[in-house]
Scaffold this motif. Structure first.
Motif, PDB file in Angstrom:
ATOM      1  N   ALA A 199     -32.593  11.702 -58.665  1.00  0.00           N
ATOM      2  CA  ALA A 199     -32.230  10.121 -58.989  1.00  0.00           C
ATOM      3  C   ALA A 199     -31.823  10.274 -60.493  1.00  0.00           C
ATOM      4  CB  ALA A 199     -33.433   9.571 -58.707  1.00  0.00           C
ATOM      5  N   HIS A 226     -26.148  11.966 -60.321  1.00  0.00           N
ATOM      6  CA  HIS A 226     -26.415  11.669 -58.995  1.00  0.00           C
ATOM      7  C   HIS A 226     -25.332  10.640 -58.427  1.00  0.00           C
ATOM      8  CE1 HIS A 226     -28.701   9.606 -55.609  1.00  0.00           C
ATOM      9  NE2 HIS A 226     -28.640  10.787 -55.343  1.00  0.00           N
ATOM     10  N   PRO A 264     -24.910   8.743 -55.082  1.00  0.00           N
ATOM     11  CA  PRO A 264     -25.934   8.383 -53.893  1.00  0.00           C
ATOM     12  C   PRO A 264     -25.158   8.556 -52.725  1.00  0.00           C
ATOM     13  CG  PRO A 264     -25.127   6.454 -55.240  1.00  0.00           C
ATOM     14  CD  PRO A 264     -24.597   7.618 -55.867  1.00  0.00           C
ATOM     15  N   ALA A 275     -32.173   4.052 -55.518  1.00  0.00           N
ATOM     16  CA  ALA A 275     -30.986   5.162 -55.878  1.00  0.00           C
ATOM     17  C   ALA A 275     -30.310   5.378 -55.019  1.00  0.00           C
ATOM     18  CB  ALA A 275     -31.970   6.647 -56.160  1.00  0.00           C
ATOM     19  N   GLY A 276     -30.497   4.903 -53.525  1.00  0.00           N
ATOM     20  CA  GLY A 276     -29.526   4.980 -52.555  1.00  0.00           C
ATOM     21  C   GLY A 276     -29.744   5.680 -51.342  1.00  0.00           C
ATOM     22  N   HIS A 277     -31.123   6.326 -51.569  1.00  0.00           N
ATOM     23  CA  HIS A 277     -31.619   7.206 -50.319  1.00  0.00           C
ATOM     24  C   HIS A 277     -32.218   6.180 -49.173  1.00  0.00           C
ATOM     25  CE1 HIS A 277     -31.256  10.815 -52.835  1.00  0.00           C
ATOM     26  NE2 HIS A 277     -31.998  10.080 -53.836  1.00  0.00           N
ATOM     27  N   GLN A 318     -29.147  15.720 -52.498  1.00  0.00           N
ATOM     28  CA  GLN A 318     -29.983  14.566 -52.316  1.00  0.00           C
ATOM     29  C   GLN A 318     -31.434  14.794 -52.331  1.00  0.00           C
ATOM     30  OE1 GLN A 318     -28.659  11.762 -52.835  1.00  0.00           O
ATOM     31  NE2 GLN A 318     -26.407  12.269 -51.984  1.00  0.00           N
TER      32      GLN A 318
END
Length: 237
Positions: A14, A58, A60, A109-111, A190
């Motif tokens: 992240a 990062h 995402p 963070a888009g995870h 990731q």
């Protein structure tokens, strides 16, 4: 001497690790117990370790796009998934999809992560498993079972599960899985696993025998590998 490793931590990349750690701490009730400039660690109520590694560049994931794959996600158990999802959105998550007993969201963070309904969980959340995408769920489950001394607890058409020592790892069958190519930022990892071992040489021999590939990183205390599906992991003293 023990050759098989012990699962230490699941680590997500992240650009703002403090904000992401605070998001999960507030959402789950887990405690932040280590903060460094490039690393933050949380512990679950069951003693599992979740960490966040600074990755300024990062990129995402964009689930469900196969061009920007999630690579890994958390499965969280909760009693009252709808209320948990609403709380997550209020903390900065984005709602993505839902199924019969779960809701999929993306963290700040888009995870992606899933909040899954489970009676009797009580207050807070439990980490059920970290799930990795792969084109060969059965094979990847056997790899980690051998590396970690865990048991393959389930193996079906949609995926596989290994468990042991208070930890679970799941492997989701994704036929068009696009593996990471660490450290290429265009194909980010990731997430990765830290696996604790007693001897790096013996554990490397086991990992490569099972199908891992050594990657050009590490020092006298850790070595970096890619599993048979391309997901990086570290063997750490």
């Amino acid at each position: 001497m023990t050759v098989t490793g012990r699962l230490g931590a699941v680590i997500f990349d992240a650009p703002d690790i403090d904000a992401l750690a605070d998001f999960y701490a507030e959402l789950t009730g887990w405690e932040v117990d280590r903060r460094e400039p490039d690393w933050v660690t949380l512990h679950t109520d069951a003693g599992q370790e979740l960490a966040f590694q600074l990755a300024p560049d990062h990129v995402p994931p964009q689930w469900p796009s196969p061009d920007h794959p999630q690579q890994a996600h958390l499965d969280l158990l909760v009693e009252g998934r709808e209320a948990a999802a609403e709380r997550a959105v209020g903390l900065g998550a984005t709602r993505l999809a839902e199924g019969a007993s779960w809701i999929t969201l993306a963290d700040p963070a888009g995870h992606p992560f899933d909040v899954c309904e489970k009676e009797g969980v009580g207050p807070g959340m439990q980490l059920y498993a970290t799930t990795f995408d792969t084109a060969d769920a059965s094979g990847l489950a056997r790899f980690y079972a051998g590396l970690l001394g865990m048991e393959v607890a389930y193996d079906g058409p949609e995926g596989a599960l290994v468990a042991g020592g208070g930890h679970s790892l799941m492997f989701q069958q994704v036929e068009d899985h696009r593996p990471p190519a660490w450290p290429d930022p265009a194909r980010p990892q990731q997430a990765h696993l830290d696996i604790f071992v007693d001897d790096l040489d013996d554990s490397e021999a086991l990992a490569t025998e099972l199908g891992a590939t050594r990657l050009p990183a590490g020092d006298e205390k850790f070595r970096v590998f890619a599993d048979p599906s391309g997901h990086p992991f570290c063997l750490c003293l």
